[in-house]
Scaffold this motif. Structure first.
Motif, PDB file in Angstrom:
ATOM      1  N   GLY A   1       0.818  -1.198   0.000  1.00  0.00           N
ATOM      2  CA  GLY A   1       0.000   0.000   0.000  1.00  0.00           C
ATOM      3  C   GLY A   1       0.859   1.257   0.000  1.00  0.00           C
ATOM      4  N   THR A   2       0.690   2.102  -0.986  1.00  0.00           N
ATOM      5  CA  THR A   2       1.423   3.357  -1.092  1.00  0.00           C
ATOM      6  C   THR A   2       0.416   4.490  -1.241  1.00  0.00           C
ATOM      7  N   ARG A   3       0.905   5.703  -1.144  1.00  0.00           N
ATOM      8  CA  ARG A   3       0.018   6.858  -1.303  1.00  0.00           C
ATOM      9  C   ARG A   3      -0.611   6.850  -2.703  1.00  0.00           C
ATOM     10  N   SER A   4       0.202   6.545  -3.714  1.00  0.00           N
ATOM     11  CA  SER A   4      -0.323   6.550  -5.079  1.00  0.00           C
ATOM     12  C   SER A   4      -1.381   5.467  -5.269  1.00  0.00           C
ATOM     13  N   HIS A   5      -1.191   4.318  -4.590  1.00  0.00           N
ATOM     14  CA  HIS A   5      -2.193   3.246  -4.691  1.00  0.00           C
ATOM     15  C   HIS A   5      -3.506   3.680  -4.049  1.00  0.00           C
ATOM     16  N   GLU A   6      -3.445   4.375  -2.921  1.00  0.00           N
ATOM     17  CA  GLU A   6      -4.655   4.852  -2.262  1.00  0.00           C
ATOM     18  C   GLU A   6      -5.376   5.875  -3.140  1.00  0.00           C
ATOM     19  N   ILE A   7      -4.619   6.776  -3.767  1.00  0.00           N
ATOM     20  CA  ILE A   7      -5.226   7.762  -4.666  1.00  0.00           C
ATOM     21  C   ILE A   7      -5.882   7.051  -5.841  1.00  0.00           C
ATOM     22  N   SER A   8      -5.211   6.035  -6.381  1.00  0.00           N
ATOM     23  CA  SER A   8      -5.776   5.261  -7.491  1.00  0.00           C
ATOM     24  C   SER A   8      -7.091   4.628  -7.074  1.00  0.00           C
ATOM     25  N   ARG A   9      -7.150   4.085  -5.864  1.00  0.00           N
ATOM     26  CA  ARG A   9      -8.381   3.462  -5.370  1.00  0.00           C
ATOM     27  C   ARG A   9      -9.507   4.477  -5.265  1.00  0.00           C
ATOM     28  N   LEU A  10      -9.184   5.684  -4.809  1.00  0.00           N
ATOM     29  CA  LEU A  10     -10.202   6.725  -4.683  1.00  0.00           C
ATOM     30  C   LEU A  10     -10.751   7.121  -6.054  1.00  0.00           C
ATOM     31  N   VAL A  11      -9.869   7.215  -7.043  1.00  0.00           N
ATOM     32  CA  VAL A  11     -10.319   7.558  -8.391  1.00  0.00           C
ATOM     33  C   VAL A  11     -11.253   6.483  -8.926  1.00  0.00           C
ATOM     34  N   VAL A  12     -10.874   5.207  -8.741  1.00  0.00           N
ATOM     35  CA  VAL A  12     -11.707   4.100  -9.226  1.00  0.00           C
ATOM     36  C   VAL A  12     -13.076   4.127  -8.564  1.00  0.00           C
ATOM     37  N   GLU A  13     -13.126   4.341  -7.256  1.00  0.00           N
ATOM     38  CA  GLU A  13     -14.402   4.384  -6.542  1.00  0.00           C
ATOM     39  C   GLU A  13     -15.272   5.527  -7.053  1.00  0.00           C
ATOM     40  N   ASP A  14     -14.661   6.675  -7.299  1.00  0.00           N
ATOM     41  CA  ASP A  14     -15.416   7.818  -7.787  1.00  0.00           C
ATOM     42  C   ASP A  14     -15.960   7.550  -9.184  1.00  0.00           C
ATOM     43  N   LEU A  15     -15.145   6.957 -10.054  1.00  0.00           N
ATOM     44  CA  LEU A  15     -15.588   6.665 -11.417  1.00  0.00           C
ATOM     45  C   LEU A  15     -16.729   5.652 -11.414  1.00  0.00           C
ATOM     46  N   ARG A  16     -16.641   4.665 -10.560  1.00  0.00           N
ATOM     47  CA  ARG A  16     -17.716   3.665 -10.476  1.00  0.00           C
ATOM     48  C   ARG A  16     -19.015   4.292  -9.975  1.00  0.00           C
ATOM     49  N   ALA A  17     -18.908   5.145  -8.969  1.00  0.00           N
ATOM     50  CA  ALA A  17     -20.101   5.736  -8.354  1.00  0.00           C
ATOM     51  C   ALA A  17     -20.818   6.696  -9.296  1.00  0.00           C
ATOM     52  N   ARG A  18     -20.077   7.331 -10.230  1.00  0.00           N
ATOM     53  CA  ARG A  18     -20.652   8.358 -11.097  1.00  0.00           C
ATOM     54  C   ARG A  18     -20.588   7.958 -12.570  1.00  0.00           C
ATOM     55  N   MET A  19     -20.583   6.659 -12.812  1.00  0.00           N
ATOM     56  CA  MET A  19     -20.408   6.163 -14.172  1.00  0.00           C
ATOM     57  C   MET A  19     -21.483   6.664 -15.128  1.00  0.00           C
ATOM     58  N   GLU A  20     -22.715   6.834 -14.644  1.00  0.00           N
ATOM     59  CA  GLU A  20     -23.827   7.212 -15.517  1.00  0.00           C
ATOM     60  C   GLU A  20     -23.925   8.718 -15.723  1.00  0.00           C
TER      61      GLU A  20
END
Length: 287
Positions: free
Chosen positions: A178-197
């Motif tokens: 787990g690194t800072r960049s990995h955590e940021i990547s996870r946040l981006v993925v979660e945001d993209l999934r939540a607002r996909m439509e």
């Protein structure tokens, strides 16, 4: 931390396991054999060399010895040393990779009922790691207990337990990488999934996560191989495939459902990702 990348399926095949206690000092003999040998020390210390590289294991340390690599003990363990070993069969690792380079959030193509072969996938286990004994020892104890009652009834549970053990090892890989960049990547993925439509704007993504878009894109690219727009399009196309398979929505309705209001763009994007048109994809599924 170095980790071994193994190609799956199939999963590694369990061969044997045992718990050992050395009342006197013991030095492991030299050998090379076609199996993986996992060592997990619970008390004392154990000292192994593999292809000239020395590993010194203390309590709660795990080491994975690879098939066909020559290994031997370079020092005797102290009296009272306790350890578990587990042998399994599987092809040699694809590569050795640092934890921070594993793309945990990378998207894999979904498979359908007309696929005849599984897609290539990978699992990861640490070359060497420190594991929580509260999680590790009970699982290894159950594997050893089942192995000692080698009946037909125990064969499938043994393979299932070994799969649980590999899941525990991969969890250790992920937690330690787990690194800072990995955590940021996870946040981006979660945001993209939540607002996909919803309509997508890079500036809005940056504002919601409170990071510059260049930094967000760099982190996502490092851990998935894709930019935010590319990742979002993958999500949308996977959702479109499911809707084509499971619903009676029109193609225009599906396009809007996945957040793309320009049907011509949706058509081109779907064809780019799948190689066929949405209509043909639905037709193949029904056939």
């Amino acid at each position: 931390m170095d980790n071994l990348e193994l190609s799956i399926p199939p999963l590694p095949q369990f061969i044997t396991a045992n718990r050992l206690q050395y009342e006197r000092g013991f030095t492991h003999f030299e050998r090379s054999f076609p199996l993986y040998d996992i060592l997990y020390v619970t008390q004392g210390s154990f000292h192994m060399t593999e292809d000239g590289k020395e590993y010194n294991l203390e309590a709660n340390h795990l080491l994975v010895l690879e098939p066909f690599k020559r290994h031997w003990g370079h020092r005797a363990c102290p009296p009272g040393t306790k350890l578990y070993y587990l042998h399994f069969k599987h092809p040699a690792p694809v590569r050795t990779v640092p934890g921070e380079e594993i793309q945990w959030n990378s998207m894999l193509p979904s498979q359908n009922h007309w696929d005849h072969e599984p897609a290539e996938q990978f699992m990861y286990i640490p070359k060497m790691a420190v594991l929580d004994p509260d999680a590790t020892v009970p699982l290894l104890e159950e594997i050893v207990r089942r192995k000692r009652r080698f009946t037909l009834e125990n064969q499938l549970p043994l393979q299932a337990l070994s799969a649980q053990f590999f899941m525990l090892l991969q969890k250790a890989v992920r937690s330690q990488s787990g690194t800072r960049s990995h955590e940021i990547s996870r946040l981006v993925v979660e945001d993209l999934r939540a607002r996909m439509e919803e309509p997508f704007r890079l500036e809005a993504l940056a504002s919601r996560l409170n990071y510059h878009i260049d930094y967000l894109s760099k982190c996502l690219k490092k851990h998935t191989g894709l930019t935010p727009v590319q990742y979002l399009n993958r999500l949308r196309m996977e959702q479109a495939k499911q809707l084509l398979e499971r619903s009676n929505l029109t193609l225009q309705e599906i396009s809007e459902k996945v957040g793309i209001h320009d049907y011509n763009y949706f058509f081109r994007l779907f064809r780019k990702h799948t190689g066929i048109s949405p209509f043909r994809y639905r037709q193949q599924h029904k056939q």
